[in-house]
Scaffold this active site. Structure first.
Site, PDB file in Angstrom:
ATOM      1  CG  HIS B 135      -2.122  -1.286   1.383  1.00  0.00           C
ATOM      2  ND1 HIS B 135      -1.909  -1.942   0.882  1.00  0.00           N
ATOM      3  CD2 HIS B 135      -3.385  -0.774   1.609  1.00  0.00           C
ATOM      4  CE1 HIS B 135      -2.940  -3.077   0.966  1.00  0.00           C
ATOM      5  NE2 HIS B 135      -4.332  -2.287   1.183  1.00  0.00           N
ATOM      6  N   GLY B 186       0.082  -2.112  -5.948  1.00  0.00           N
ATOM      7  CA  GLY B 186      -1.321  -3.502  -5.384  1.00  0.00           C
ATOM      8  C   GLY B 186      -2.201  -2.488  -5.169  1.00  0.00           C
ATOM      9  CG  HIS B 187      -5.585  -0.933  -2.587  1.00  0.00           C
ATOM     10  ND1 HIS B 187      -6.847   0.152  -3.311  1.00  0.00           N
ATOM     11  CD2 HIS B 187      -6.691  -1.663  -1.378  1.00  0.00           C
ATOM     12  CE1 HIS B 187      -7.773  -0.181  -2.353  1.00  0.00           C
ATOM     13  NE2 HIS B 187      -7.931  -0.941  -1.497  1.00  0.00           N
ATOM     14  CG  HIS B 264      -9.851  -5.675  -2.308  1.00  0.00           C
ATOM     15  ND1 HIS B 264     -10.358  -4.157  -2.626  1.00  0.00           N
ATOM     16  CD2 HIS B 264      -9.847  -5.768  -1.131  1.00  0.00           C
ATOM     17  CE1 HIS B 264     -10.096  -3.151  -1.284  1.00  0.00           C
ATOM     18  NE2 HIS B 264      -9.769  -4.713  -0.407  1.00  0.00           N
ATOM     19  CD  GLU B 316     -11.305  -6.190   2.614  1.00  0.00           C
ATOM     20  OE1 GLU B 316     -11.848  -5.547   4.119  1.00  0.00           O
ATOM     21  OE2 GLU B 316     -10.613  -5.572   1.944  1.00  0.00           O
ATOM     22  CD  GLU B 332     -13.915  -2.399   2.074  1.00  0.00           C
ATOM     23  OE1 GLU B 332     -13.707  -3.158   1.625  1.00  0.00           O
ATOM     24  OE2 GLU B 332     -12.952  -0.957   2.040  1.00  0.00           O
ATOM     25  CB  CYS B 334     -14.283   1.357   0.563  1.00  0.00           C
ATOM     26  SG  CYS B 334     -13.994   1.910   2.445  1.00  0.00           S
ATOM     27  CB  CYS B 400     -11.007   2.141   4.681  1.00  0.00           C
ATOM     28  SG  CYS B 400     -11.795   0.059   4.496  1.00  0.00           S
ATOM     29  CB  CYS B 401     -16.063   2.548   5.324  1.00  0.00           C
ATOM     30  SG  CYS B 401     -15.472   0.603   4.678  1.00  0.00           S
TER      31      CYS B 401
END
Lengths: 636, 636
Positions: B135, B186-187, B264, B316, B332, B334, B400-401
């Site tokens: 990340h 990666g994200h 994801h 996820e 999620e 997000c 995160c959310c």
């Protein structure tokens, strides 16, 4: 207290097509093939104690447990099944196989009588330190049942004597005396075997040991705590299967205080069987009462419609009331088999038909589903809903169910009759010829029928001499409209019904004939809505057989089938399927309509298409092409 | 290629009760309370690089992963939300909080521009060795979005300059040059941030870096393999979340070849957002085509009726087509937020109403459900069926959310309008006052409405000067019977409908009024029968709101409710509930009949009892007493 007794299975010859086929398959294919599998899978190898021991055949799991701990029981259970097979017909090859095993067991037995192939082969210093998890007493139980069966079949006493020495050692080790451990088995079974030995030999000490194990169970201070501390373990950590409690082995409180069926299903059912046996042998009302409470609990809240038990794989057992998931049902074959044992004991206490009814249900469905048509493939778990991935296996790292089903089928005719004071009871139907004894008289019963495919049953009575006795013919709950004749004259079935049995008491004479016509109308079964998994669903049954929709018989994907509530269900004789069965068909709908295009959601409902539903007896599923299967079909 | 542009949210003042309440709650409660929670949970502490580092606040999980790897992103996301709050109204305390954080980030930044609090605090020697899992680029993306927002709110450039140095370092490290690593995140996330920076500054290098990350993704030889080998790992072992494949991060093949929405869900949606942005900025038809294919895939096979995404907790994310379980739905918050981002980009490509329709669905349901009524409790997972155990939480080890929902709600008015050549499009409704610019002209739009509770919408136009332009008013799919007037005269809605928008093109003059009446009739929604979990079930909706039955409003246990297909659904104005809502009620049945006694099975079906079903908007559930909830209600 026991008013009725079972009849030794050798007294009842099966002549009807249904059970004689299953019996022949087990005798000619299952029992011999199981010996080969015991051999191929290294189980027989464990009889040759080697130093150092060979590598584990079944590795330790993440709980530090290997299935090899209970391989002795598999050997015992196979010998029991083999013994029953020999009682049907002697077979030199099987006897040679058993004799060789017995010689090795005798050679292995320690001077003090201790016998356990795992401990003797791997960690003898730890013997009797973990009754909770390690199956030493359970193993002895199954070996003992094998020894009894083999003795009864052959008259050979060697195995029985080995086991009697082992029991003497156990008797000196465990008990309430000052130098004894107050231990009892983590996995119940030996209690049943001890009672059987008592029934064979009349030795009270065997019965007393069984009663001790039952009475001591769950008492405080808790033996499993004490032995854990003694071996340096934390007793609050109950490792195996993460059960974390003594409910798992029904040792959470004394058995007479238990009122909920909990924990590992097979352990539970074996214990209840022994409790019912002891209630009868010792005239123990408190045990009988506990059994009745537990019976009511399981049959009203925790039994699958197939006579399967134990929804959960994690503890191989029970969870909460009405928790009966279908696709994840565990329903171990052994649990249904053990339930049959228990039901027979409850039935023989006072011949209440509810016990025979449940026994028959489990036998025809939850038990028989565990064995393939060819007699060489097995289900360990008997699910009621499959996506097609659940298939029969040729063997299992824990092969308990395999020999359990063979020993039950090999002795199934022993469940057909009960004999009590002045009465012969017919519990199960299917063509047979029975040589019974009643109050010193010999009475032969001949039954002609194609049960369970047909409900027409002809029973002829051939008594030796004169004298009044009652013939009690079970009328299943689903056959309360059944009719009967005696020598062609109508019998008042409702008027002569007692506890689910049609009672005809008379001075029977040679050739008297009772004919029953039990209606075999297909019926719909609904589950209590508290069983959330079965809501809006229906199961189909005919006679004692529960049906299922299997993909191979249905054009529509099974999960798409909807049976409307008023659709007529048609029986069809399918001589082309297996040895000839009755299948059920009905007009149905398929929800999988193809008019949706790419829509994922829309405001108009699906319009189900017309289709046909075909169902076969549940016990026969998974003998053809792999595919989905459902017992509980959507109704709408 | 982009023909329409969004409108900066500061140009649109929310005056309608629905959104002004949510906005005020976020500004006055959510954003300030989030700072406190960042502080209390040690996230701000990570800004003070200490040697040795303090003990982990969030321990390593069984994959050797700690949530602390992405705490930088949480700081960035909070600053972004705080920046939006400051653009609504300046606040010295919030500025002080942000300035302090920015000072610490500036102090922490390494001379070469590298900035990552985890690596700098714990293992700087390993920086840039695991883009796949760690990340670093994702964190920079969120910090950058925070820096942009804070600069826009305050004019303070320090944070932006820190981030520009960081980007220069990243640009020199990654790329196709001979001394560069061909890495990418990666994200995904930084791509969106880079495009926003480009849109702010016009610097092409920022757009180019975003395009590089998108273009490089999934190419062979695979960078994630190479970096794994370089750090001594086995690249075939993809540890985190056991995903075991590059689908997890949509890096399984080049993005233009991707035609299934996989892995994801948040990563996927952020990537598609960046792809749609790049399609517009670079006029890249291949990216646009890929986006359209992926959009069609997700909306026709993998989207919950609430605009939720990702059924599975284990990754996820996405699983298989039509796999949309309700009780285990991950959904999620997000993911729905990121979908709103993507939908807005797709919409602005050419104003196809399908994108606005889906954006509105996700916004009112899957997004808003993530934030409690009081603005201080959250859902990370937005299930569609709960047994009562799923409740909102005050914080989360992976928060995160929380800040994602605040940054979206704080800027939600930016989604109401789009402006294109000669056209102003109204995408979302709800009272507001908008100061727009169209082809150099200032045009004020005033909307009065109580949407979504009412479908009556009054739009008055206040142009600066004369000139023809089109006002495009979105007519939702569920409102195709809607009517409209212009200055009191009927408008031919069907005749003037283009791509889901009612188009009125004219020389608008001061005080022209369009009135819409969108029918708010409650409607039933059915899922494609391929969604097995929703078979025989119905969802209720009214306007853009999906409804649910929550226990607190229903006497009958929610799982027992059965709504018959023809039952009338009644709307009720419930001024007593929350700030006043419209609830739905209908006569219904309860399957939990109590006439079963002890029966577990019987041959007569249950007889459902009469009851009433009450449903409230889904986004409002779990704000009162805990209890079961269902979106998809049994229909029968």
């Amino acid at each position: 207290m026991r008013r009725y007794s079972p009849v030794d299975f050798t007294r009842v010859s099966l002549t009807g097509p249904f059970w004689s086929e299953r019996l022949e398959t087990v005798l000619t294919r299952t029992v011999p093939s199981q010996y080969k599998k015991l051999d191929e899978n290294g189980i027989l190898e464990s009889l040759d104690l080697k130093d150092p021991p060979p590598p584990l055949r079944v590795p330790f799991n993440d709980q530090g447990f290997t299935m090899q701990y209970f391989w002795d029981s598999d050997i015992g259970k196979w010998i029991e099944a083999a013994g029953y097979a020999l009682r049907h017909r002697r077979d030199a090859e099987i006897e040679r196989q058993v004799d060789e095993i017995v010689d090795k067991l005798e050679a292995a037995q320690m001077p003090d009588g201790y016998l356990n192939l795992w401990y003797q082969g791997h960690e003898i210093e730890n013997r009797w330190t973990n009754l909770r998890d390690r199956h030493e007493l359970y193993n002895i139980g199954h070996l003992l049942e094998g020894a009894i069966a083999y003795y009864q079949a052959t008259g050979k006493r060697k195995f029985l004597e080995v086991m009697e020495r082992s029991l003497d050692h156990i008797r000196s080790t465990f008990g309430t005396g000052p130098d004894q451990k107050r231990g009892y088995p983590g996995h119940q079974e030996i209690e049943i075997a001890l009672i059987r030995l008592y029934q064979l030999t009349g030795e009270r000490k065997q019965l007393d040991l069984a009663a001790y194990f039952i009475d001591e169970r769950g008492r405080e201070p808790h033996y499993f705590d004490e032995e854990a501390i003694a071996r340096g373990d934390d007793p609050t950590k109950y490792h195996f299967f993460n059960s974390g409690n003594y409910e798992y082995g029904q040792a959470h409180k004394p058995v007479r205080e238990q009122d909920k069926v909990v924990g590992h299903a097979v352990r539970a059912m074996y214990m209840y069987t022994a409790m019912a046996d002891l209630a009868a042998e010792l005239d123990d009302d408190s045990l009988r009462h506990a059994c009745e409470v537990l019976w009511k609990d399981v049959t009203t809240t925790r039994m699958y419609v197939t006579g399967g038990f134990g929804p959960s794989a994690s503890n191989e057992g029970f969870t909460t009331d009405y928790d009966l998931p279908n696709d994840t049902a565990y329903c171990e074959t052994c649990a249904s088999i053990a339930f049959v044992f228990w039901a027979q004991r409850m039935l023989n206490l006072d011949l209440d038909g509810q016990y025979a009814e449940a026994m028959e249900l489990a036998l025809y469905n939850g038990v028989l589903s565990g064995l393939s048509r060819d007699g060489e493939l097995y289900f360990y778990e008997n699910k009621l809903d499959s996506d097609g991935s659940h298939r029969r296996w040729p063997w299992h790292p824990c092969p308990c169910c395999t020999m359990n089903v063979s020993r039950l089928v090999a002795s199934v005719s022993g469940y057909f009759y009960s004999v009590g004071p002045g009465a012969i009871a017919v519990n199960l139907y299917g063509g047979n010829s029975a040589e019974l004894e009643l109050d010193g008289r010999r009475i032969r019963i001949e039954e002609q029928s194609n049960y369970p495919w047909s409900g027409k049953i002809k029973v002829s009575v051939h008594p030796d001499g004169h004298g009044v006795f009652a013939l009690k013919l079970r009328i299943p709950d689903w056959a309360r409209d059944g009719v009967a004749t005696l020598n062609g004259n109508p019998v008042d079935v409702p008027g002569q019904l007692q506890n689910g049995y049609l009672v005809i008491e008379r001075d029977w004479i040679e050739g008297d004939v009772v004919e029953l016509d039990l209606p075999m109308t297909p019926r719909r079964i609904y589950a209590n809505p508290k069983v959330k998994m079965d809501r809006h669903r229906v199961a189909l049954a005919r006679g004692p057989l529960v049906y299922c929709a299997e993909q191979v018989d249905n054009e529509t994907p099974v999960p798409d089938l909807i049976l409307s509530r008023d659709a007529a269900i048609t029986e069809t004789n399918r001589s082309d399927l297996f040895d000839g069965i009755v299948s059920l068909t009905a007009p149905a709908k398929s929800i999988g309509s193809d008019d949706w295009g790419l829509d994922l959601y829309r405001t108009t409902p699906p319009t189900p298409a017309d289709t046909t539903l075909t169902a076969i007896p549940y016990y026969l599923w998974a003998n053809r092409d792999a595919g989905p299967m459902q017992v509980w079909i959507r109704e709408g």
